[in-house]
Write an enzyme that holds these catalytic residues in place. Structure first.
Site, short mmCIF file in Angstrom:
data_model
loop_
_atom_site.label_atom_id
_atom_site.label_comp_id
_atom_site.label_asym_id
_atom_site.label_seq_id
_atom_site.Cartn_x
_atom_site.Cartn_y
_atom_site.Cartn_z
CD GLU A 1 -1.72 7.84 9.64
OE1 GLU A 1 -1.33 8.66 8.77
OE2 GLU A 1 -2.66 7.02 9.45
CE LYS B 1 -5.64 4.13 2.69
NZ LYS B 1 -4.75 5.30 2.83
CB CYS C 1 -0.95 -0.02 1.19
SG CYS C 1 -1.95 -1.52 1.23
CG HIS D 1 -1.88 4.57 5.57
ND1 HIS D 1 -1.83 4.44 4.20
CD2 HIS D 1 -1.95 3.32 6.06
CE1 HIS D 1 -1.86 3.15 3.88
NE2 HIS D 1 -1.95 2.45 4.99
CG PHE E 1 0.06 -5.78 4.27
CD1 PHE E 1 -0.47 -5.02 5.30
CD2 PHE E 1 -0.78 -6.69 3.65
CE1 PHE E 1 -1.78 -5.15 5.71
CE2 PHE E 1 -2.10 -6.84 4.04
CZ PHE E 1 -2.61 -6.07 5.08
CG HIS F 1 -6.29 0.67 1.81
ND1 HIS F 1 -5.42 1.27 0.92
CD2 HIS F 1 -5.51 0.19 2.82
CE1 HIS F 1 -4.19 1.14 1.37
NE2 HIS F 1 -4.22 0.50 2.52
#
Length: 411
Positions: A312, A333, A161, A301, A397, A338
């Site tokens: 975060e 998002k 991502c 994010h 990831f 996402h």
């Protein structure tokens, strides 16, 4: 070191197949999440996604289009808009220094599934000779260069991502160093497929709010229960400031810097204390020569997963201290889901538009405050505010982290 600016933008998202429509829906808090329509997901734990609607690619011959997975088509559509928006025209000689770097986290998952079914049912001789060039993630950047004749640096970033954001960060440094005058950069993804959905469901990573699709993506909200899969593409035209001025280009903003780091913690879970994300933001500000107190907005994010949003938030507090409570933070998002490898690029374009318009998109579905996520997430309604310097975070990831820094152009 050359300065780098953004001169063209293009989008394909679950809430619009161009910049104008996508942006209007973003600032109006419109959700693109719904029941999945492209296949029967009724037997899945998660039956919702943020799919691109009514998509048409018109600048490619139908015969050639059949050789392209959807993630490539999204990239071509966004590229067409970005180049047109930039007003840029190239001689054949100039094309020798035009690069293309398009990130993709997974690539042609749809065509893998389709051709594997053909293999099992009809044997190896019936598998398409275009299978491999259709599925490889780098084929989006390759197809863009083939279509436009760009002969400069060309490759793909693959970091889950963070892929789209890595493409932008690397493009920044290549233009700074003179490797290219112009780079078409961004990210693309289309993995809302039976296998893709099944994989994320098995990980327990997705929201199961099937009866309320448009409320499923709820970053930083106490009731968040996972992310929503999205798809689409974001592409920008990046140029050295000198090159842009020479052709009297319209300039959206300056691309000031980028930071990259790794959590070195877990294959999917973020570092619980957010240290890798903190480093990414810290390195980005150092690269941009910007002080933390100068940042006016953070495009988070913000995945809507319990672990990511908490970590975060901790990273932002670690870097900005008490000032973290005064910085508007939002996650788009909440509206588009996402977009995996495309997320960082689409969010980059959103941040560019915030600098340009002075409008911060909201974090929709923020209903129940979480004591562990207690910052200003611009809940539910867009906010007008002059933003001179903004950062955008992307985490993937594997622990990959990227932060980019943008500055309002006043030249």
């Amino acid at each position: 070191m050359k300065k780098v600016v953004v001169t063209g933008i293009g989008l394909v998202t679950p809430i619009g197949n161009d910049v104008k429509t996508s942006w209007e829906n973003l600032i109006n808090g419109v959700s693109g999440v719904d029941k999945i329509k492209s296949f029967d997901a009724s037997s899945y734990d998660t039956q919702i996604g943020a799919e691109v609607k009514n998509f048409q690619l018109e600048n490619v011959h139908p015969k050639e289009k059949r050789k392209m997975d959807l993630f490539v088509q999204f990239a071509l559509k966004a590229t067409e808009e970005a180049i047109k928006d930039s007003g840029i025209e190239f001689t054949e000689e100039e094309k020798e220094k035009v690069g293309v770097i398009i990130g993709a986290g997974i690539g042609g998952l749809r065509v893998i599934e389709q051709q594997h079914k053909i293999l099992l049912e009809n044997g190896p001789d019936r598998v398409s000779p275009f299978l491999i060039p259709m599925l490889i993630p780098d084929i989006a950047s390759g197809q863009i260069s083939i279509l436009y004749g760009f002969k400069g640096v060309n490759f793909c970033t693959v970091s889950a991502c963070a892929s789209g954001a890595h493409a932008l960060a690397i493009s920044l440094n290549l233009i700074r160093s003179g490797v290219a005058d112009v780079i078409i950069a961004g990210g693309t993804e289309s993995c809302i497929t039976p296998l893709g959905l099944a994989g994320f469901c098995s990980m327990k990573a997705l929201s199961r709010r099937n009866n309320e699709p448009q409320k499923a993506s709820r970053p930083f909200d106490r009731e968040r229960d996972g992310f929503v899969m999205g798809e689409g593409a974001g592409v920008v035209v990046l140029e050295s400031l000198d090159h842009a001025k020479k052709r009297d280009a319209k300039i959206y903003c300056e691309f000031l810097g980028a930071g990259m780091s790794c959590d070195a913690y877990h294959i999917t879970a973020p570092d619980p204390d957010g240290f890798g994300a903190y480093l990414s933001m810290k390195y980005a500000l150092l690269d941009a020569k910007v002080n933390p107190e100068d940042v006016d907005y953070i495009n988070a994010h913000g995945t809507s997963t319990p672990l990511n949003d908490k970590s975060e938030t901790l990273a932002i507090k670690r870097l900005f201290g008490e000032r973290a409570y005064k910085i508007p933070i939002s996650s788009i998002k909440s509206m588009i889901g996402h977009l995996l490898g495309a997320a960082g690029a689409v969010e980059f374009v959103s941040t560019v538009l915030t600098l340009k318009t002075g409008i911060i998109p909201p974090t929709i579905n923020y209903e129940y405050p979480d004591p562990e996520c207690d910052l200003d997430y611009v809940p539910n309604v867009a906010r007008e505010k002059e933003v001179k310097i903004a950062i955008s975070n992307s985490f993937g990831f594997g622990g990959h982290n990227v932060t980019v820094v943008l500055k309002k152009f006043e030249g």
